[in-house]
Design a protein around this motif. Structure first.
Motif, mmCIF file in Angstrom:
data_model
loop_
_atom_site.group_PDB
_atom_site.id
_atom_site.type_symbol
_atom_site.label_atom_id
_atom_site.label_comp_id
_atom_site.label_asym_id
_atom_site.label_seq_id
_atom_site.Cartn_x
_atom_site.Cartn_y
_atom_site.Cartn_z
ATOM 1 N N ALA A 93 20.360 -20.616 -25.031
ATOM 2 C CA ALA A 93 19.975 -22.034 -25.069
ATOM 3 C C ALA A 93 19.372 -22.451 -23.727
ATOM 4 C CB ALA A 93 21.181 -22.906 -25.407
ATOM 5 N N ALA A 94 19.993 -22.047 -22.630
ATOM 6 C CA ALA A 94 19.497 -22.414 -21.297
ATOM 7 C C ALA A 94 18.149 -21.762 -21.007
ATOM 8 C CB ALA A 94 20.517 -22.021 -20.234
ATOM 9 N N ARG A 95 17.938 -20.537 -21.448
ATOM 10 C CA ARG A 95 16.679 -19.834 -21.177
ATOM 11 C C ARG A 95 15.475 -20.594 -21.711
ATOM 12 N NH1 ARG A 95 16.466 -13.750 -22.705
ATOM 13 N NH2 ARG A 95 14.918 -13.734 -21.060
ATOM 14 N N TYR A 96 15.634 -21.248 -22.857
ATOM 15 C CA TYR A 96 14.528 -21.946 -23.505
ATOM 16 C C TYR A 96 14.523 -23.450 -23.245
ATOM 17 C CZ TYR A 96 13.629 -17.612 -25.999
ATOM 18 O OH TYR A 96 13.321 -16.309 -26.312
ATOM 19 N N CYS A 97 15.563 -23.959 -22.638
ATOM 20 C CA CYS A 97 15.695 -25.400 -22.431
ATOM 21 C C CYS A 97 14.679 -25.893 -21.389
ATOM 22 C CB CYS A 97 17.108 -25.722 -21.964
ATOM 23 S SG CYS A 97 17.375 -27.463 -21.644
ATOM 24 N N PRO A 98 13.903 -26.929 -21.710
ATOM 25 C CA PRO A 98 12.917 -27.431 -20.748
ATOM 26 C C PRO A 98 13.508 -28.379 -19.699
ATOM 27 C CG PRO A 98 12.717 -28.629 -22.792
ATOM 28 C CD PRO A 98 13.763 -27.565 -23.021
#
Length: 175
Positions: A36-41
Protein backbone atom coordinates in the motif's frame (compact mmCIF):
# COMPACT_ATOMS: atom_id res chain seq x y z
CA UNK A 1 31.95 -3.03 8.41
CA UNK A 2 28.29 -4.02 8.65
CA UNK A 3 26.93 -4.77 12.10
CA UNK A 4 24.74 -7.86 11.87
CA UNK A 5 23.84 -10.63 14.29
CA UNK A 6 24.32 -14.12 12.86
CA UNK A 7 21.93 -17.00 13.49
CA UNK A 8 23.06 -20.42 12.21
CA UNK A 9 20.45 -22.89 10.94
CA UNK A 10 20.51 -26.63 10.36
CA UNK A 11 18.69 -28.43 7.60
CA UNK A 12 17.31 -26.58 4.58
CA UNK A 13 18.53 -23.06 3.82
CA UNK A 14 17.46 -20.27 6.15
CA UNK A 15 14.81 -18.87 3.81
CA UNK A 16 12.97 -22.20 3.86
CA UNK A 17 12.86 -21.76 7.65
CA UNK A 18 11.60 -18.15 7.59
CA UNK A 19 8.46 -18.81 9.61
CA UNK A 20 10.50 -20.23 12.47
CA UNK A 21 11.95 -16.70 12.75
CA UNK A 22 8.98 -14.50 11.90
CA UNK A 23 5.26 -15.01 12.41
CA UNK A 24 3.37 -15.72 9.18
CA UNK A 25 0.80 -13.14 10.24
CA UNK A 26 3.45 -10.47 10.74
CA UNK A 27 4.79 -11.23 7.27
CA UNK A 28 1.34 -11.01 5.67
CA UNK A 29 0.41 -7.79 7.52
CA UNK A 30 3.74 -6.15 6.69
CA UNK A 31 3.53 -7.20 3.04
CA UNK A 32 0.09 -5.64 2.65
CA UNK A 33 1.13 -2.42 4.42
CA UNK A 34 4.34 -2.10 2.40
CA UNK A 35 2.56 -2.68 -0.90
CA UNK A 36 0.00 0.00 0.00
CA UNK A 37 2.80 2.44 0.91
CA UNK A 38 4.78 1.68 -2.27
CA UNK A 39 1.92 2.93 -4.46
CA UNK A 40 0.54 5.62 -2.16
CA UNK A 41 0.96 9.14 -3.61
CA UNK A 42 0.64 10.88 -0.21
CA UNK A 43 3.91 11.26 1.70
CA UNK A 44 2.20 11.84 5.08
CA UNK A 45 0.10 8.69 4.62
CA UNK A 46 3.19 6.66 3.66
CA UNK A 47 5.03 7.88 6.75
CA UNK A 48 2.01 7.05 8.92
CA UNK A 49 2.01 3.49 7.56
CA UNK A 50 5.74 3.12 8.16
CA UNK A 51 5.60 4.57 11.69
CA UNK A 52 2.30 3.26 13.05
CA UNK A 53 1.75 -0.02 11.24
CA UNK A 54 5.34 -1.20 10.66
CA UNK A 55 7.14 0.29 13.69
CA UNK A 56 9.83 2.12 11.73
CA UNK A 57 11.43 5.31 13.01
CA UNK A 58 10.85 7.94 10.32
CA UNK A 59 11.81 11.57 10.96
CA UNK A 60 9.72 14.59 10.18
CA UNK A 61 9.38 15.46 6.48
CA UNK A 62 11.29 12.43 5.23
CA UNK A 63 10.05 11.28 1.83
CA UNK A 64 9.81 7.83 0.29
CA UNK A 65 9.47 7.91 -3.49
CA UNK A 66 7.19 5.60 -5.41
CA UNK A 67 7.99 1.88 -5.24
CA UNK A 68 10.43 1.99 -2.30
CA UNK A 69 10.63 -1.48 -0.73
CA UNK A 70 11.40 -1.65 2.98
CA UNK A 71 12.23 -4.88 4.78
CA UNK A 72 9.11 -7.05 4.94
CA UNK A 73 10.09 -9.13 7.95
CA UNK A 74 11.97 -6.64 10.16
CA UNK A 75 10.91 -3.06 9.26
CA UNK A 76 11.21 -2.04 12.92
CA UNK A 77 15.00 -2.27 12.51
CA UNK A 78 14.97 0.68 10.05
CA UNK A 79 15.63 4.18 11.42
CA UNK A 80 15.49 7.28 9.21
CA UNK A 81 16.21 10.86 10.27
CA UNK A 82 14.45 14.07 9.30
CA UNK A 83 14.15 15.59 5.82
CA UNK A 84 15.64 12.55 4.07
CA UNK A 85 14.70 11.35 0.59
CA UNK A 86 14.65 7.67 -0.36
CA UNK A 87 14.70 7.46 -4.18
CA UNK A 88 12.41 5.60 -6.54
CA UNK A 89 12.44 1.79 -6.38
CA UNK A 90 15.09 1.63 -3.66
CA UNK A 91 15.27 -1.29 -1.22
CA UNK A 92 16.16 -1.15 2.48
CA UNK A 93 16.95 -4.53 4.03
CA UNK A 94 17.39 -5.39 7.70
CA UNK A 95 17.76 -9.14 7.12
CA UNK A 96 19.56 -11.53 4.83
CA UNK A 97 18.79 -15.23 4.59
CA UNK A 98 21.69 -17.40 3.48
CA UNK A 99 22.17 -21.13 3.04
CA UNK A 100 23.51 -21.91 6.51
CA UNK A 101 22.49 -18.83 8.51
CA UNK A 102 20.45 -15.69 8.56
CA UNK A 103 21.62 -12.25 9.65
CA UNK A 104 19.79 -9.29 11.13
CA UNK A 105 21.08 -5.73 11.39
CA UNK A 106 19.74 -2.29 12.20
CA UNK A 107 19.80 0.26 9.39
CA UNK A 108 20.37 3.89 10.36
CA UNK A 109 19.91 6.60 7.75
CA UNK A 110 20.63 10.09 9.04
CA UNK A 111 18.89 13.40 8.51
CA UNK A 112 19.08 15.41 5.27
CA UNK A 113 20.26 12.34 3.34
CA UNK A 114 19.59 11.80 -0.36
CA UNK A 115 19.35 8.19 -1.54
CA UNK A 116 19.29 7.91 -5.36
CA UNK A 117 16.84 5.74 -7.29
CA UNK A 118 17.29 1.96 -7.48
CA UNK A 119 19.64 1.83 -4.52
CA UNK A 120 19.90 -1.23 -2.27
CA UNK A 121 20.80 -0.70 1.39
CA UNK A 122 22.00 -3.85 3.16
CA UNK A 123 21.48 -4.74 6.83
CA UNK A 124 23.75 -3.33 9.51
CA UNK A 125 24.81 -0.09 7.82
CA UNK A 126 24.71 3.53 8.93
CA UNK A 127 24.46 6.43 6.50
CA UNK A 128 25.48 9.69 8.17
CA UNK A 129 23.67 13.03 8.10
CA UNK A 130 23.81 15.03 4.84
CA UNK A 131 25.23 12.09 2.87
CA UNK A 132 24.32 11.53 -0.78
CA UNK A 133 24.10 8.03 -2.27
CA UNK A 134 24.22 7.84 -6.08
CA UNK A 135 21.49 6.06 -8.02
CA UNK A 136 21.88 2.32 -8.49
CA UNK A 137 24.30 1.88 -5.60
CA UNK A 138 24.61 -1.05 -3.23
CA UNK A 139 25.29 0.29 0.26
CA UNK A 140 27.25 -2.53 1.88
CA UNK A 141 29.23 -0.43 4.36
CA UNK A 142 28.82 2.68 6.48
CA UNK A 143 28.83 6.11 4.83
CA UNK A 144 30.17 9.04 6.83
CA UNK A 145 28.24 12.29 7.16
CA UNK A 146 28.73 14.82 4.32
CA UNK A 147 29.94 12.16 1.90
CA UNK A 148 28.92 11.44 -1.68
CA UNK A 149 29.20 7.72 -2.33
CA UNK A 150 28.06 5.62 -5.26
CA UNK A 151 28.53 2.38 -7.14
CA UNK A 152 28.66 -1.35 -6.73
CA UNK A 153 30.84 -1.84 -4.84
CA UNK A 154 30.12 1.41 -3.04
CA UNK A 155 32.96 3.91 -3.21
CA UNK A 156 33.39 7.36 -1.75
CA UNK A 157 33.32 9.79 -4.65
CA UNK A 158 34.07 12.88 -2.62
CA UNK A 159 33.52 14.63 0.67
CA UNK A 160 30.78 17.26 0.66
CA UNK A 161 31.23 20.78 1.97
CA UNK A 162 29.82 21.48 5.39
CA UNK A 163 28.01 24.78 5.82
CA UNK A 164 30.32 27.39 7.32
CA UNK A 165 27.93 28.11 10.21
CA UNK A 166 27.87 24.40 11.17
CA UNK A 167 31.66 24.07 11.16
CA UNK A 168 31.91 27.28 13.19
CA UNK A 169 29.41 25.80 15.69
CA UNK A 170 31.43 22.62 16.09
CA UNK A 171 34.61 24.66 16.64
CA UNK A 172 32.87 26.60 19.41
CA UNK A 173 31.80 23.31 21.06
CA UNK A 174 35.40 22.08 20.99
CA UNK A 175 36.80 25.30 22.46
Amino acid sequence: MRRTERYPVEGPNALWQIYRTVSKWKGVKNFICIQAARYCPSLPVKNWIYRRLLGMEVGKESAFALMVMVDVFFPEKIHIGENTIIGYNSTILAHEYLTKEYRLGEVHIGSHVMIGANTTILPGVTIGDHAVIGAGSVVHKDVEPYTFAAGNPLQVIRKLDRPSDESAGSQQEQG
